[in-house]
Write an enzyme that holds these catalytic residues in place. Structure first.
Site, PDB file in Angstrom:
ATOM      1  N   ARG A 180       0.831  -1.211   0.000  1.00  0.00           N
ATOM      2  CA  ARG A 180       0.000   0.000   0.000  1.00  0.00           C
ATOM      3  C   ARG A 180       0.867   1.264   0.000  1.00  0.00           C
ATOM      4  NH1 ARG A 180       2.658   1.887   3.362  1.00  0.00           N
ATOM      5  NH2 ARG A 180       2.687   1.624   5.611  1.00  0.00           N
TER       6      ARG A 180
ATOM      7  N   GLU B 237      -0.367  10.061   8.625  1.00  0.00           N
ATOM      8  CA  GLU B 237       0.802   9.288   9.047  1.00  0.00           C
ATOM      9  C   GLU B 237       0.939   9.319  10.557  1.00  0.00           C
ATOM     10  OE1 GLU B 237       1.798   6.878   7.097  1.00  0.00           O
ATOM     11  OE2 GLU B 237       2.254   8.376   5.572  1.00  0.00           O
ATOM     12  N   HIS B 238       1.146   8.154  11.129  1.00  0.00           N
ATOM     13  CA  HIS B 238       1.289   8.013  12.584  1.00  0.00           C
ATOM     14  C   HIS B 238       0.030   8.481  13.316  1.00  0.00           C
ATOM     15  CE1 HIS B 238       5.505   6.723  12.569  1.00  0.00           C
ATOM     16  NE2 HIS B 238       5.621   7.503  11.516  1.00  0.00           N
TER      17      HIS B 238
ATOM     18  N   ASP C 101      -2.833   6.260  13.102  1.00  0.00           N
ATOM     19  CA  ASP C 101      -3.663   5.073  13.376  1.00  0.00           C
ATOM     20  C   ASP C 101      -3.559   4.584  14.815  1.00  0.00           C
ATOM     21  OD1 ASP C 101      -1.079   4.022  12.958  1.00  0.00           O
ATOM     22  OD2 ASP C 101      -1.729   2.434  11.582  1.00  0.00           O
TER      23      ASP C 101
ATOM     24  N   SER D 201       4.725  -1.582   3.162  1.00  0.00           N
ATOM     25  CA  SER D 201       3.964  -2.535   3.946  1.00  0.00           C
ATOM     26  C   SER D 201       4.123  -3.985   3.485  1.00  0.00           C
ATOM     27  CB  SER D 201       2.494  -2.116   3.920  1.00  0.00           C
ATOM     28  OG  SER D 201       1.775  -2.814   4.856  1.00  0.00           O
ATOM     29  N   SER D 202       5.353  -4.354   3.138  1.00  0.00           N
ATOM     30  CA  SER D 202       5.562  -5.748   2.742  1.00  0.00           C
ATOM     31  C   SER D 202       5.367  -6.685   3.935  1.00  0.00           C
ATOM     32  CB  SER D 202       6.948  -5.935   2.126  1.00  0.00           C
ATOM     33  OG  SER D 202       7.944  -5.570   3.031  1.00  0.00           O
TER      34      SER D 202
ATOM     35  N   ASP E 189      -2.108  -1.032   8.015  1.00  0.00           N
ATOM     36  CA  ASP E 189      -1.544  -1.832   6.925  1.00  0.00           C
ATOM     37  C   ASP E 189      -2.339  -3.116   6.694  1.00  0.00           C
ATOM     38  OD1 ASP E 189       0.263   0.178   7.003  1.00  0.00           O
ATOM     39  OD2 ASP E 189       1.818  -0.957   8.034  1.00  0.00           O
TER      40      ASP E 189
ATOM     41  N   LYS F 289      10.617  -2.131   9.001  1.00  0.00           N
ATOM     42  CA  LYS F 289      10.766  -2.796  10.284  1.00  0.00           C
ATOM     43  C   LYS F 289      12.219  -3.202  10.573  1.00  0.00           C
ATOM     44  CE  LYS F 289       6.418  -2.109  10.603  1.00  0.00           C
ATOM     45  NZ  LYS F 289       5.369  -2.760   9.925  1.00  0.00           N
TER      46      LYS F 289
HETATM   47  C1  GLA Z   1       3.707   1.730   9.835  1.00  0.00           C
HETATM   48  C2  GLA Z   1       2.694   1.052  10.767  1.00  0.00           C
HETATM   49  C3  GLA Z   1       1.327   1.669  10.582  1.00  0.00           C
HETATM   50  C4  GLA Z   1       1.367   3.198  10.706  1.00  0.00           C
HETATM   51  C5  GLA Z   1       2.478   3.782   9.833  1.00  0.00           C
HETATM   52  C6  GLA Z   1       2.671   5.261  10.054  1.00  0.00           C
HETATM   53  O1  GLA Z   1       3.366   1.446   8.511  1.00  0.00           O
HETATM   54  O2  GLA Z   1       2.638  -0.323  10.510  1.00  0.00           O
HETATM   55  O3  GLA Z   1       0.432   1.108  11.511  1.00  0.00           O
HETATM   56  O4  GLA Z   1       1.498   3.585  12.033  1.00  0.00           O
HETATM   57  O5  GLA Z   1       3.710   3.130  10.055  1.00  0.00           O
HETATM   58  O6  GLA Z   1       1.556   5.980   9.648  1.00  0.00           O
END
Ligand code: GLA
Length: 453
Positions: A26, A32-33, A35, A130-131, A175, A219
């Site tokens: 995605r 951003e930040h 959720d 988001s892999s 994600d 990560k």
């Molecule tokens: C990563 C986390 C999400 C979100 C974003 C920042 O992708 O997995 O949950 O917090 O960072 O928006």
């Protein structure tokens, strides 16, 4: 036969009816930040993703392999899911999916079948696309398929978001939700606690291009630590602000989230809340000891309950609070702008989001800054880092007729001088710089379609 199928046959033999599952990556357009603070986000799934060819086995094990040689074969015993692999190992994401499915009883533990699986991917890893969540989601679908089960996507996304935290990052739920619930041609406005989604059509004339900074993000160990530090800062900001506003900081026994102190929840305007934040936090960074003294919560309790990093950590509460509060307002405005086809307004909101991520949330880096500055010079209506930051990708909003010239200009001005970095990353230019179309969420690929792949 595709590589996926031939590898499967080489490793596990011919399976009677293997299933082919897929989960997308995605880009987050804005939010951003937000959720994990309980505020909404606005991502869309992209056409790149992870596929998994899987067939059940009945000896209580899951055997996994990957067409990408960086990720070795692993065996997971279903009765020993508490045994994690070393931090950073790809199998931990498969493990997280299995734990989520069993803990929340999507698959009853008794008589659960394992499976053999081979994965492949055209989603660059450690790129903020988001892999890792795509891997969690596709693994969950493989396990469900092997056991002849299905699951409600909202419940599954919630369970998998919780389960993925076992892999080390205190992530929110964006994600997993977008990977499972995305709809072709749309972004999703996603709300949390409880999870709800609303499709927002991407209007004609709004095209998006991803540019990879070639700085590994996502990560990796350092990024995970920096990410969790931001999560802790938000928890402390919510604690102190709730205390200052005379609101219970632990409703139903859990630390309050910033969204519970939103304009809608408190009846206060954004500006009044910003003033209240300034009064509560001041501008200087806080230590855990400072917070303990202010709130009367003993330090060890505070460290444990709010999952604080090391004792010397400093927390930038006013800046983080300001980002989250203003970003939440931008998400609402962006959903309206997109739905109304207002590309320029959407672009300005993306630019403001990036500035806030850089200045207040401190999750940018020089390469992302260079990409954003170049993008603006080459006609992007909006340009911002996407995902957690600390490297990874930018997402750029372009009028449709400018996509090709934009890509040519970015290739020349950013990537031409970095051929060696690109080669070392294992990516081609097309993996690092590409237009993305809003795509469907995860699911099974029918055997008939498989021939075409
Ligand atoms: C990563 C986390 C999400 C979100 C974003 C920042 O992708 O997995 O949950 O917090 O960072 O928006």
């Amino acid at each position: 036969m595709t590589t996926l199928e031939s590898m499967f046959v080489d490793l596990y033999g011919v399976a009677r009816s293997p299933r082919l599952l897929r989960a997308p990556g995605r880009v987050n357009l804005i939010g951003e930040h937000t959720d994990y603070n309980g505020y909404p986000v606005l991502p869309m799934a992209i056409a790149r993703g992870i596929r998994c060819l899987a067939a059940p086995r009945n000896d209580g094990t899951v055997r996994i392999a990957n067409t990408d040689g960086r990720f070795g074969e692993r065996v997971i015993a279903l009765d020993a899911l508490e045994h994690a692999f070393p931090q950073g190992d790809w199998a931990n994401y498969v493990l997280a999916a299995l734990r989520g499915l069993f803990v929340d009883a999507f698959i009853p533990r008794e008589h659960a079948l394992g499976f053999d699986a081979v994965f492949d991917s055209d989603l660059p890893v450690a790129s903020g696309l988001s892999s890792s969540s795509a891997l969690v989601v596709v693994s969950a679908l493989a396990a469900l398929a092997a056991n002849g089960r299905s699951a409600d996507p909202l419940l599954l996304a919630t369970a998998l978001a919780r389960a993925e935290r076992h892999a080390g990052a205190e992530g929110g739920g964006m994600d997993q939700a977008i990977a499972l619930l995305a709809r072709k041609g749309h972004a999703l406005k996603i709300d949390f606690f409880p999870l709800r989604t609303r499709p927002v059509p991407i209007p004609d004339g709004c095209d998006f291009v991803v540019c990879n900074s070639l700085v590994p993000a996502a990560k990796t160990a350092a990024a995970r630590e920096a990410y969790n530090h931001r999560v802790a800062e938000c928890r402390l900001a919510a604690l102190l602000l709730a205390t200052a506003l005379g609101i219970d900081p632990t409703p139903s026994g859990r630390p309050i989230r910033l969204a519970a102190l939103s304009p809608a929840a408190t009846g206060l305007s954004v500006n009044t809340l910003l003033d209240a934040g300034e009064d509560a936090f001041g501008t200087a960074p806080w230590s855990a000891r400072d917070v303990s003294q202010r709130t009367g919560i003993p330090l060890p309790d505070l460290e444990l309950r709010y999952r604080l990093p090391d004792a010397d950590a400093r927390f930038h509460l006013l800046q983080r609070f300001r980002h989250v509060l203003t970003e939440a307002a931008r998400v609402q405005a962006a959903a309206l702008a997109l739905a109304g086809g207002a590309a320029e307004a959407m672009g300005s909101l993306m630019d403001a989001s990036h500035a806030s991520c850089r200045d207040d949330y401190d999750v940018s880096c020089p390469e992302l800054e260079e990409l954003v500055a170049l993008a603006k010079r080459h006609g992007a209506l909006g340009a911002r880092l996407t995902g957690a930051g600390f490297g990874g990708c930018t997402v750029n909003l372009l009028p449709a007729d400018m996509v090709d010239t934009f890509i040519t200009a970015m290739a020349r001005d950013f990537y031409a001088a970095r051929e060696d970095v690109l080669a070392a990353s294992g990516m081609t230019l097309n993996d690092a710089l590409f237009p993305c179309v809003p795509s469907d969420g995860a699911g099974e690929i029918a055997v008939t379609d498989r021939e075409a792949l």
